[in-house]
Design a protein around this motif. Sequence first.
Motif, PDB file in Angstrom:
ATOM      1  N   TYR A  18       0.848  -1.193   0.000  1.00  0.00           N
ATOM      2  CA  TYR A  18       0.000   0.000   0.000  1.00  0.00           C
ATOM      3  C   TYR A  18       0.883   1.242   0.000  1.00  0.00           C
ATOM      4  CZ  TYR A  18      -3.870  -3.040   1.372  1.00  0.00           C
ATOM      5  OH  TYR A  18      -4.812  -4.012   1.417  1.00  0.00           O
ATOM      6  N   GLN A  19       0.406   2.297  -0.661  1.00  0.00           N
ATOM      7  CA  GLN A  19       1.183   3.537  -0.718  1.00  0.00           C
ATOM      8  C   GLN A  19       1.392   4.116   0.685  1.00  0.00           C
ATOM      9  OE1 GLN A  19       0.453   6.158  -3.886  1.00  0.00           O
ATOM     10  NE2 GLN A  19       1.512   7.885  -2.944  1.00  0.00           N
ATOM     11  N   ARG A  20       0.380   4.023   1.560  1.00  0.00           N
ATOM     12  CA  ARG A  20       0.537   4.560   2.918  1.00  0.00           C
ATOM     13  C   ARG A  20       1.644   3.832   3.677  1.00  0.00           C
ATOM     14  NH1 ARG A  20      -4.407   1.577   3.413  1.00  0.00           N
ATOM     15  NH2 ARG A  20      -4.142  -0.142   4.881  1.00  0.00           N
ATOM     16  N   ASP A  21       1.825   2.519   3.402  1.00  0.00           N
ATOM     17  CA  ASP A  21       2.899   1.763   4.047  1.00  0.00           C
ATOM     18  C   ASP A  21       4.265   2.209   3.520  1.00  0.00           C
ATOM     19  OD1 ASP A  21       1.061   0.367   5.550  1.00  0.00           O
ATOM     20  OD2 ASP A  21       0.988  -1.346   4.165  1.00  0.00           O
ATOM     21  N   ILE A  22       4.338   2.459   2.217  1.00  0.00           N
ATOM     22  CA  ILE A  22       5.590   2.938   1.627  1.00  0.00           C
ATOM     23  C   ILE A  22       5.936   4.314   2.184  1.00  0.00           C
ATOM     24  CG2 ILE A  22       6.695   3.652  -0.527  1.00  0.00           C
ATOM     25  CD1 ILE A  22       5.042   1.438  -1.916  1.00  0.00           C
ATOM     26  N   GLU A  23       4.937   5.193   2.326  1.00  0.00           N
ATOM     27  CA  GLU A  23       5.165   6.519   2.917  1.00  0.00           C
ATOM     28  C   GLU A  23       5.712   6.377   4.329  1.00  0.00           C
ATOM     29  OE1 GLU A  23       1.502   8.707   2.725  1.00  0.00           O
ATOM     30  OE2 GLU A  23       1.508   8.737   0.532  1.00  0.00           O
ATOM     31  N   ARG A  24       5.140   5.469   5.103  1.00  0.00           N
ATOM     32  CA  ARG A  24       5.581   5.260   6.478  1.00  0.00           C
ATOM     33  C   ARG A  24       7.013   4.728   6.517  1.00  0.00           C
ATOM     34  NH1 ARG A  24       1.704   1.621   8.738  1.00  0.00           N
ATOM     35  NH2 ARG A  24       0.286   3.369   8.483  1.00  0.00           N
ATOM     36  N   ILE A  25       7.354   3.813   5.603  1.00  0.00           N
ATOM     37  CA  ILE A  25       8.710   3.252   5.540  1.00  0.00           C
ATOM     38  C   ILE A  25       9.721   4.340   5.213  1.00  0.00           C
ATOM     39  CG2 ILE A  25      10.210   1.729   4.201  1.00  0.00           C
ATOM     40  CD1 ILE A  25       7.713  -0.146   3.935  1.00  0.00           C
ATOM     41  N   VAL A  26       9.437   5.117   4.166  1.00  0.00           N
ATOM     42  CA  VAL A  26      10.365   6.179   3.738  1.00  0.00           C
ATOM     43  C   VAL A  26      10.531   7.221   4.855  1.00  0.00           C
ATOM     44  CG1 VAL A  26      10.681   8.079   2.096  1.00  0.00           C
ATOM     45  CG2 VAL A  26       9.972   5.826   1.276  1.00  0.00           C
ATOM     46  N   SER A  27       9.433   7.634   5.468  1.00  0.00           N
ATOM     47  CA  SER A  27       9.501   8.614   6.558  1.00  0.00           C
ATOM     48  C   SER A  27      10.291   8.067   7.737  1.00  0.00           C
ATOM     49  CB  SER A  27       8.098   9.013   7.006  1.00  0.00           C
ATOM     50  OG  SER A  27       7.462   9.744   6.001  1.00  0.00           O
ATOM     51  N   THR A  28      10.095   6.794   8.063  1.00  0.00           N
ATOM     52  CA  THR A  28      10.826   6.184   9.175  1.00  0.00           C
ATOM     53  C   THR A  28      12.323   6.163   8.896  1.00  0.00           C
ATOM     54  OG1 THR A  28       8.921   4.817   9.748  1.00  0.00           O
ATOM     55  CG2 THR A  28      11.061   4.102  10.578  1.00  0.00           C
ATOM     56  N   ILE A  29      12.707   5.823   7.682  1.00  0.00           N
ATOM     57  CA  ILE A  29      14.131   5.799   7.328  1.00  0.00           C
ATOM     58  C   ILE A  29      14.728   7.196   7.456  1.00  0.00           C
ATOM     59  CG2 ILE A  29      15.757   5.474   5.417  1.00  0.00           C
ATOM     60  CD1 ILE A  29      13.937   3.121   4.520  1.00  0.00           C
ATOM     61  N   PHE A  30      14.051   8.194   6.895  1.00  0.00           N
ATOM     62  CA  PHE A  30      14.566   9.563   6.981  1.00  0.00           C
ATOM     63  C   PHE A  30      14.622  10.050   8.432  1.00  0.00           C
ATOM     64  CE2 PHE A  30      13.095  10.723   2.402  1.00  0.00           C
ATOM     65  CZ  PHE A  30      14.182  10.053   1.886  1.00  0.00           C
ATOM     66  N   ASP A  31      13.594   9.721   9.216  1.00  0.00           N
ATOM     67  CA  ASP A  31      13.579  10.121  10.631  1.00  0.00           C
ATOM     68  C   ASP A  31      14.725   9.485  11.403  1.00  0.00           C
ATOM     69  OD1 ASP A  31      11.344  11.632  10.127  1.00  0.00           O
ATOM     70  OD2 ASP A  31       9.915  10.186  11.000  1.00  0.00           O
ATOM     71  N   GLU A  32      15.010   8.216  11.124  1.00  0.00           N
ATOM     72  CA  GLU A  32      16.095   7.529  11.823  1.00  0.00           C
ATOM     73  C   GLU A  32      17.454   8.110  11.450  1.00  0.00           C
ATOM     74  OE1 GLU A  32      16.140   5.304  14.344  1.00  0.00           O
ATOM     75  OE2 GLU A  32      14.005   5.745  14.389  1.00  0.00           O
ATOM     76  N   ILE A  33      17.640   8.442  10.180  1.00  0.00           N
ATOM     77  CA  ILE A  33      18.894   9.073   9.759  1.00  0.00           C
ATOM     78  C   ILE A  33      19.033  10.428  10.445  1.00  0.00           C
ATOM     79  CG2 ILE A  33      20.111  10.131   7.803  1.00  0.00           C
ATOM     80  CD1 ILE A  33      18.973   7.851   6.057  1.00  0.00           C
ATOM     81  N   SER A  34      17.960  11.215  10.473  1.00  0.00           N
ATOM     82  CA  SER A  34      17.996  12.535  11.122  1.00  0.00           C
ATOM     83  C   SER A  34      18.278  12.417  12.616  1.00  0.00           C
ATOM     84  CB  SER A  34      16.669  13.260  10.915  1.00  0.00           C
ATOM     85  OG  SER A  34      16.428  13.460   9.554  1.00  0.00           O
ATOM     86  N   SER A  35      17.639  11.465  13.278  1.00  0.00           N
ATOM     87  CA  SER A  35      17.842  11.271  14.714  1.00  0.00           C
ATOM     88  C   SER A  35      19.279  10.872  15.018  1.00  0.00           C
ATOM     89  CB  SER A  35      16.893  10.203  15.252  1.00  0.00           C
ATOM     90  OG  SER A  35      15.563  10.605  15.118  1.00  0.00           O
TER      91      SER A  35
END
Length: 96
Positions: A18-35
């Motif tokens: 699902y697109q919402r799952d892909i959005e969540r995956i991409v956001s999580t990766i970017f958030d983890e890199i930022s953190s």
Amino acid sequence: MTKSELIARLAERNPHLYQRDIERIVSTIFDEISSALARGDRVELRGFGAFSVKRREARLGRNPRTGESVDVSEKAVPYFKTGKQLRDMLNTDGDE
């Protein structure tokens, strides 16, 4: 490529997700890199590159509009160094 373009391309290549799952995956990766960068850690993605934080020393700058001197405080800036595999991919002649 923007974040939304990345999500759209991943959705095209993975129609079973699902697109919402892909959005969540991409956001999580970017958030983890930022953190990780905010904690002062280094993030390395083999074959792609490494993200780190560099410190810029305080210095005396100049306001380009008025020409007056201004104090510029020390700051942390993100830094990205490409991996060898990515560099090689960008610098091929296309005959491989």
